[in-house]
Write an enzyme that holds these catalytic residues in place. Structure first.
Site, PDB file in Angstrom:
ATOM      1  N   CYS A 137      26.135 -20.916 -95.198  1.00  0.00           N
ATOM      2  CA  CYS A 137      26.113 -22.140 -94.166  1.00  0.00           C
ATOM      3  C   CYS A 137      27.062 -23.350 -94.459  1.00  0.00           C
ATOM      4  O   CYS A 137      26.753 -23.942 -95.326  1.00  0.00           O
ATOM      5  CB  CYS A 137      24.733 -22.242 -93.906  1.00  0.00           C
ATOM      6  SG  CYS A 137      24.746 -23.728 -92.516  1.00  0.00           S
ATOM      7  N   CYS A 140      26.016 -26.523 -93.570  1.00  0.00           N
ATOM      8  CA  CYS A 140      24.758 -26.999 -94.233  1.00  0.00           C
ATOM      9  C   CYS A 140      25.144 -27.560 -95.714  1.00  0.00           C
ATOM     10  O   CYS A 140      24.831 -28.660 -96.376  1.00  0.00           O
ATOM     11  CB  CYS A 140      23.746 -26.138 -94.527  1.00  0.00           C
ATOM     12  SG  CYS A 140      23.375 -24.956 -93.169  1.00  0.00           S
ATOM     13  N   ASP A 141      25.949 -26.577 -96.422  1.00  0.00           N
ATOM     14  CA  ASP A 141      26.426 -27.010 -97.747  1.00  0.00           C
ATOM     15  C   ASP A 141      27.807 -27.436 -98.174  1.00  0.00           C
ATOM     16  O   ASP A 141      28.073 -27.781 -99.326  1.00  0.00           O
ATOM     17  CB  ASP A 141      26.000 -25.818 -98.616  1.00  0.00           C
ATOM     18  CG  ASP A 141      24.758 -25.092 -98.311  1.00  0.00           C
ATOM     19  OD1 ASP A 141      23.718 -26.215 -98.150  1.00  0.00           O
ATOM     20  OD2 ASP A 141      24.420 -24.121 -98.252  1.00  0.00           O
TER      21      ASP A 141
END
Ligand code: NDP
Length: 316
Positions: A137, A140-141
């Site tokens: 992701c 997200c990261d």
């Protein structure tokens, strides 16, 4: 025990749309969010193709708004997941579902909107370094790799979208596509090729992710020439598609070879009376937020009609 008219499993666009329609039809739906409340769109940046948002909307905001809309009509949204089901094959009989803490629920209809989960390559080095620089992701990261060099695997719309997202944060993005073409739409491909700090490599696969505790690099192979190469990176993003979340239904519901639930004709009905499927869990063709929402609506209408038919059957 109270018998729910409609239990909805999953909280993506399909689940919430089913909830909006079911609640407005007085089915008093209870919705279990699953492990990732809001579903896949909570890990997306801009959603530019959902009708009604001329300026686009970010995924998490859209999901909060969908939840609020479902709750406005009385949906009981519960944080938690269903980890076991027992479906009855007899029309009109109630179905059982169990939450992760063992609570038993009974429902006349169940709408499954459990979506799909990101796939990984399956290399031992990739698995070892998950959480140590390997992620599925970018949204997200990606932030953790600000100003650093990263790589992304995949040639679909997700990979193209995430590569351009990462290119804004990171100094360089190496994009590995295993074929000599990308599956992504032409518009997305154009975005990739016109982004200066994306190094696009076709016919390229990963041999090994390098690093002990954290990702330090990649050994890659050109599958046409056999040429191998190593690059230094700190983050590796996997964007190679998804697996439908149907493990708990195995043996009870019909599914295809990839595990996608099979629905009847143009309806959302599964092979079990009173159990319906909507969203990515039954769709490997379109997989869009708007198509998921559309099938969520269909599932609620199908559930409502099913309950009406059962009622009439009992009366006669
Ligand atoms: P896709 O299934 O479309 O693409 C998967 C990609 O990963 C393909 O390029 C595939 O290669 C590659 N791949 C699969 N397995 C491996 C492997 N083991 N090693 C290397 N590469 C591999 O998945 P997406 O997640 O990209 O997209 C899913 C759906 O969501 C699509 O319908 C897409 O259009 C949609 N989507 C739409 C967006 C938007 O409109 N904004 C954004 C993101 C997704 P190959 O082609 O060789 O099989």
């Amino acid at each position: 025990m109270k018998i729910l008219k409609t239990l909805i499993i999953g909280s993506g666009p399909a689940g919430y749309t089913a909830a909006i329609y079911a609640a407005r039809a007085d089915l008093n739906p209870v919705l279990y969010t699953g492990m990732e409340p809001g579903g896949q769109l909570t890990t997306t940046t801009e959603v530019d193709n959902f009708p009604g948002y001329p300026e686009g909307v970010d995924g998490p905001t859209m999901m909060v708004q969908l939840q609020q809309q479902a709750e406005r009509f009385g949906t009981d949204v519960r944080i938690g997941f269903i980890d076991k089901v027992e479906f009855s094959k007899d029309p009109g009989e109630t179905h059982k579902a169990y939450t992760e803490d063992g609570t038993e629920l009974r429902a006349s209809t169940i709408i499954i909107s459990t979506g799909a989960t990101a796939k990984y390559l399956g290399l031992p080095s990739e698995q070892r370094l998950r959480g140590g620089g390997v992620s599925a992701c970018a949204v997200c990261d990606g932030f953790f790799y600000k100003g650093q060099e990263v790589a992304i695997v995949g040639g679909g719309d997700t990979a193209a979208e995430e590569a351009t997202y990462l290119a804004k944060i990171c100094s360089k993005v190496t994009m590995l596509v295993r074929k000599d073409t990308m599956r992504a739409s032409k518009a997305m491909q154009h975005r990739v090729t016109s982004t200066k700090n994306i190094d696009l490599r076709y016919n390229t696969e990963i041999d090994e992710v390098l690093g002990d505790q954290v990702v330090e690099g990649l050994r890659m192979k050109n599958n046409k020439s056999g040429f191998t190469d190593e690059i230094s990176i700190t983050g590796l993003f996997i964007a190679i598609g998804h697996k439908p979340n149907t493990d708990i239904f195995r043996g009870q519901l019909e599914m295809d070879d990839s595990g996608y639930l099979i629905t009847k004709g143009k309806t959302t009905a599964t092979n079990v009376p009173g159990v319906f499927a909507s969203g990515d869990v039954q769709d490997k063709e379109y997989r869009q937020a708007v198509t998921a929402a559309g099938t969520g609506c269909m599932a609620a209408l199908d559930a409502e009609r099913y309950l009406q038919n059962v009622k009439e059957l009992v009366k006669s």
